[in-house]
Write a protein that holds these residues in place. Structure first.
Motif, PDB file in Angstrom:
ATOM      1  N   LYS A   1       0.839  -1.209   0.000  1.00  0.00           N
ATOM      2  CA  LYS A   1       0.000   0.000   0.000  1.00  0.00           C
ATOM      3  C   LYS A   1       0.869   1.253   0.000  1.00  0.00           C
ATOM      4  CE  LYS A   1      -3.640   2.453   2.418  1.00  0.00           C
ATOM      5  NZ  LYS A   1      -4.495   2.533   3.600  1.00  0.00           N
ATOM      6  N   GLU A   2       1.874   1.252   0.843  1.00  0.00           N
ATOM      7  CA  GLU A   2       2.771   2.411   0.905  1.00  0.00           C
ATOM      8  C   GLU A   2       3.453   2.637  -0.448  1.00  0.00           C
ATOM      9  OE1 GLU A   2       6.800   3.665   3.269  1.00  0.00           O
ATOM     10  OE2 GLU A   2       5.238   2.614   4.375  1.00  0.00           O
ATOM     11  N   LEU A   3       3.914   1.563  -1.067  1.00  0.00           N
ATOM     12  CA  LEU A   3       4.609   1.671  -2.358  1.00  0.00           C
ATOM     13  C   LEU A   3       3.659   2.092  -3.468  1.00  0.00           C
ATOM     14  CD1 LEU A   3       7.208   1.167  -4.047  1.00  0.00           C
ATOM     15  CD2 LEU A   3       6.318  -1.145  -4.418  1.00  0.00           C
ATOM     16  N   PHE A   4       2.521   1.440  -3.549  1.00  0.00           N
ATOM     17  CA  PHE A   4       1.603   1.670  -4.668  1.00  0.00           C
ATOM     18  C   PHE A   4       0.860   3.011  -4.568  1.00  0.00           C
ATOM     19  CE2 PHE A   4       1.037  -3.215  -5.148  1.00  0.00           C
ATOM     20  CZ  PHE A   4       2.313  -3.321  -5.654  1.00  0.00           C
ATOM     21  N   GLN A   5       0.716   3.527  -3.368  1.00  0.00           N
ATOM     22  CA  GLN A   5       0.019   4.801  -3.204  1.00  0.00           C
ATOM     23  C   GLN A   5       0.978   5.974  -3.015  1.00  0.00           C
ATOM     24  OE1 GLN A   5      -2.978   4.251  -0.144  1.00  0.00           O
ATOM     25  NE2 GLN A   5      -4.327   3.218  -1.593  1.00  0.00           N
TER      26      GLN A   5
END
Length: 96
Positions: free
Chosen positions: A90-94
């Motif tokens: 989530k941190e990477l993709f957002q």
């Protein structure tokens, strides 16, 4: 990251792992990425996961496929490992 501290480890990583192993033709880069992500999730190795999720995207896996991979692994690797991995994804993709 470790070149001046552990040059042998960096050499093995660059030459053997990402050179020889990742370049073998028996699996596509996309498949190797999915296997690597699965291995990192199941072992709880979230420190390496962000790099390999990004590499998996570069190798043709979609973000949705990677999210589904982590979701699927929750039932095999354990819920806490999947939740930790999903937080990394989530941190990477957002990220902006």
């Amino acid at each position: 990251m470790f070149g001046d501290f552990a040059p042998a480890l960096v050499g093995f990583t660059d030459d053997v792992l990402f050179g020889q192993v990742w370049e073998r033709g028996e699996l596509s880069a996309r498949d190797r990425s999915l296997v690597t992500v699965a291995g990192l999730v199941t072992s709880g190795s979230t420190e390496q996961l962000a790099h390999h999720l990004g590499r998996a995207r570069d190798n043709g896996a979609s973000e949705q496929e990677l999210i589904e991979t982590i979701t699927h692994l929750a039932f095999y690797a354990g819920w806490p490992k999947a939740m930790s991995a999903m937080a990394v994804a989530k941190e990477l993709f957002q990220a902006p």
